[in-house]
Design a protein around this motif. Structure first.
Motif, PDB file in Angstrom:
ATOM      1  N   ASP A  19      17.550  27.275  42.298  1.00 36.81           N
ATOM      2  CA  ASP A  19      18.425  28.197  42.277  1.00 36.81           C
ATOM      3  C   ASP A  19      17.984  29.902  43.833  1.00 36.81           C
ATOM      4  OD1 ASP A  19      20.602  26.993  41.123  1.00 36.81           O
ATOM      5  OD2 ASP A  19      20.253  27.509  39.259  1.00 36.81           O
ATOM      6  N   GLN A  20      16.466  29.558  43.068  1.00 41.03           N
ATOM      7  CA  GLN A  20      16.107  30.873  43.501  1.00 41.03           C
ATOM      8  C   GLN A  20      16.121  29.997  45.600  1.00 41.03           C
ATOM      9  OE1 GLN A  20      14.204  29.517  40.686  1.00 41.03           O
ATOM     10  NE2 GLN A  20      15.451  30.557  39.630  1.00 41.03           N
ATOM     11  N   GLU A  21      15.776  29.228  45.999  1.00 43.57           N
ATOM     12  CA  GLU A  21      15.174  28.622  47.695  1.00 43.57           C
ATOM     13  C   GLU A  21      17.027  28.902  47.642  1.00 43.57           C
ATOM     14  OE1 GLU A  21      12.117  25.601  47.032  1.00 43.57           O
ATOM     15  OE2 GLU A  21      14.373  24.709  46.866  1.00 43.57           O
ATOM     16  N   LYS A  22      17.801  28.382  47.023  1.00 39.40           N
ATOM     17  CA  LYS A  22      19.324  28.794  47.512  1.00 39.40           C
ATOM     18  C   LYS A  22      19.441  30.625  47.460  1.00 39.40           C
ATOM     19  CE  LYS A  22      21.069  24.696  45.171  1.00 39.40           C
ATOM     20  NZ  LYS A  22      22.352  24.457  44.480  1.00 39.40           N
ATOM     21  N   GLU A  23      19.105  31.347  46.902  1.00 37.68           N
ATOM     22  CA  GLU A  23      19.276  32.883  47.048  1.00 37.68           C
ATOM     23  C   GLU A  23      18.623  33.368  47.983  1.00 37.68           C
ATOM     24  OE1 GLU A  23      17.902  35.004  43.117  1.00 37.68           O
ATOM     25  OE2 GLU A  23      19.620  34.115  41.493  1.00 37.68           O
ATOM     26  N   ILE A  24      17.344  33.028  48.380  1.00 38.48           N
ATOM     27  CA  ILE A  24      16.737  33.800  49.472  1.00 38.48           C
ATOM     28  C   ILE A  24      17.179  32.931  50.360  1.00 38.48           C
ATOM     29  CG2 ILE A  24      14.229  33.056  50.741  1.00 38.48           C
ATOM     30  CD1 ILE A  24      13.275  32.740  47.613  1.00 38.48           C
ATOM     31  N   GLU A  25      17.516  31.645  50.229  1.00 37.55           N
ATOM     32  CA  GLU A  25      18.666  31.050  51.649  1.00 37.55           C
ATOM     33  C   GLU A  25      19.836  32.438  51.977  1.00 37.55           C
ATOM     34  OE1 GLU A  25      20.271  26.861  53.038  1.00 37.55           O
ATOM     35  OE2 GLU A  25      20.624  27.676  51.141  1.00 37.55           O
ATOM     36  N   ALA A  26      20.328  32.738  51.196  1.00 37.98           N
ATOM     37  CA  ALA A  26      21.790  33.420  51.111  1.00 37.98           C
ATOM     38  C   ALA A  26      20.940  34.947  51.230  1.00 37.98           C
ATOM     39  CB  ALA A  26      22.730  33.526  49.624  1.00 37.98           C
ATOM     40  N   ILE A  27      20.087  35.498  50.773  1.00 32.38           N
ATOM     41  CA  ILE A  27      19.350  36.701  51.351  1.00 32.38           C
ATOM     42  C   ILE A  27      19.332  36.809  52.756  1.00 32.38           C
ATOM     43  CG2 ILE A  27      17.930  38.593  50.621  1.00 32.38           C
ATOM     44  CD1 ILE A  27      18.337  37.458  48.158  1.00 32.38           C
ATOM     45  N   LEU A  28      18.488  35.954  53.277  1.00 32.07           N
ATOM     46  CA  LEU A  28      18.331  35.930  54.950  1.00 32.07           C
ATOM     47  C   LEU A  28      19.619  35.318  55.704  1.00 32.07           C
ATOM     48  CD1 LEU A  28      14.644  33.894  54.609  1.00 32.07           C
ATOM     49  CD2 LEU A  28      14.661  36.299  55.423  1.00 32.07           C
ATOM     50  N   PHE A  29      20.282  34.936  55.199  1.00 33.91           N
ATOM     51  CA  PHE A  29      21.711  34.553  55.589  1.00 33.91           C
ATOM     52  C   PHE A  29      22.677  36.241  56.325  1.00 33.91           C
ATOM     53  CE2 PHE A  29      26.206  32.260  56.365  1.00 33.91           C
ATOM     54  CZ  PHE A  29      25.863  32.225  58.127  1.00 33.91           C
ATOM     55  N   ALA A  30      22.721  36.355  55.194  1.00 31.52           N
ATOM     56  CA  ALA A  30      23.026  37.737  55.520  1.00 31.52           C
ATOM     57  C   ALA A  30      22.799  39.138  55.972  1.00 31.52           C
ATOM     58  CB  ALA A  30      23.316  37.824  53.744  1.00 31.52           C
ATOM     59  N   SER A  31      21.500  39.359  56.195  1.00 30.39           N
ATOM     60  CA  SER A  31      21.164  40.542  56.485  1.00 30.39           C
ATOM     61  C   SER A  31      20.616  40.255  58.228  1.00 30.39           C
ATOM     62  CB  SER A  31      18.870  40.115  55.755  1.00 30.39           C
ATOM     63  OG  SER A  31      18.796  41.479  56.218  1.00 30.39           O
ATOM     64  N   ASN A  32      21.265  41.890  58.758  1.00 32.37           N
ATOM     65  CA  ASN A  32      21.358  41.673  60.023  1.00 32.37           C
ATOM     66  C   ASN A  32      19.802  42.170  60.413  1.00 32.37           C
ATOM     67  OD1 ASN A  32      20.828  44.017  58.669  1.00 32.37           O
ATOM     68  ND2 ASN A  32      22.286  45.314  60.286  1.00 32.37           N
ATOM     69  N   ILE A  33      18.998  42.093  58.839  1.00 29.24           N
ATOM     70  CA  ILE A  33      17.411  42.172  59.753  1.00 29.24           C
ATOM     71  C   ILE A  33      16.709  41.459  58.905  1.00 29.24           C
ATOM     72  CG2 ILE A  33      17.913  44.798  60.665  1.00 29.24           C
ATOM     73  CD1 ILE A  33      16.582  45.259  57.965  1.00 29.24           C
TER      74      ILE A  33
END
Length: 87
Positions: A19-33
């Motif tokens: 779940d933590q890896e999924k969160e990290i993946e989502a955060i990076l995907f959504a970030s514009n920087i």
């Protein structure tokens, strides 16, 4: 070699993602920087080894159309170099 199921659909090996890896993946995907490790740590809901998770995700994405890369200690998704001619 991958085994065929009765309906002739190839079953690929599953990669276990926490779940933590999924969160990290989502955060990076959504970030514009691109994000540094500290910024990622501040956004996830449960403490985890972010560097270890990033390295695992980097390997997971290494043969895909997008790659997880680290440039100047900041992480982001980028189009695979192998497909850059499409852009």
């Amino acid at each position: 070699m991958n085994k065929l199921k009765k309906d002739n659909i190839v079953k690929f090996p599953e990669v276990k993602v926490t779940d933590q890896e999924k969160e990290i993946e989502a955060i990076l995907f959504a970030s514009n920087i691109p994000l540094d490790v500290e910024s990622i740590e501040n956004k996830i809901t449960k403490k985890t080894n972010v560097i270890k998770a990033l390295e695992k995700l980097k390997i997971f994405y290494s043969n895909r159309g997008i790659n997880l890369v680290c440039i100047s200690n900041k992480w982001s998704f980028r189009t695979s170099d192998k497909l850059s001619n499409l852009l």
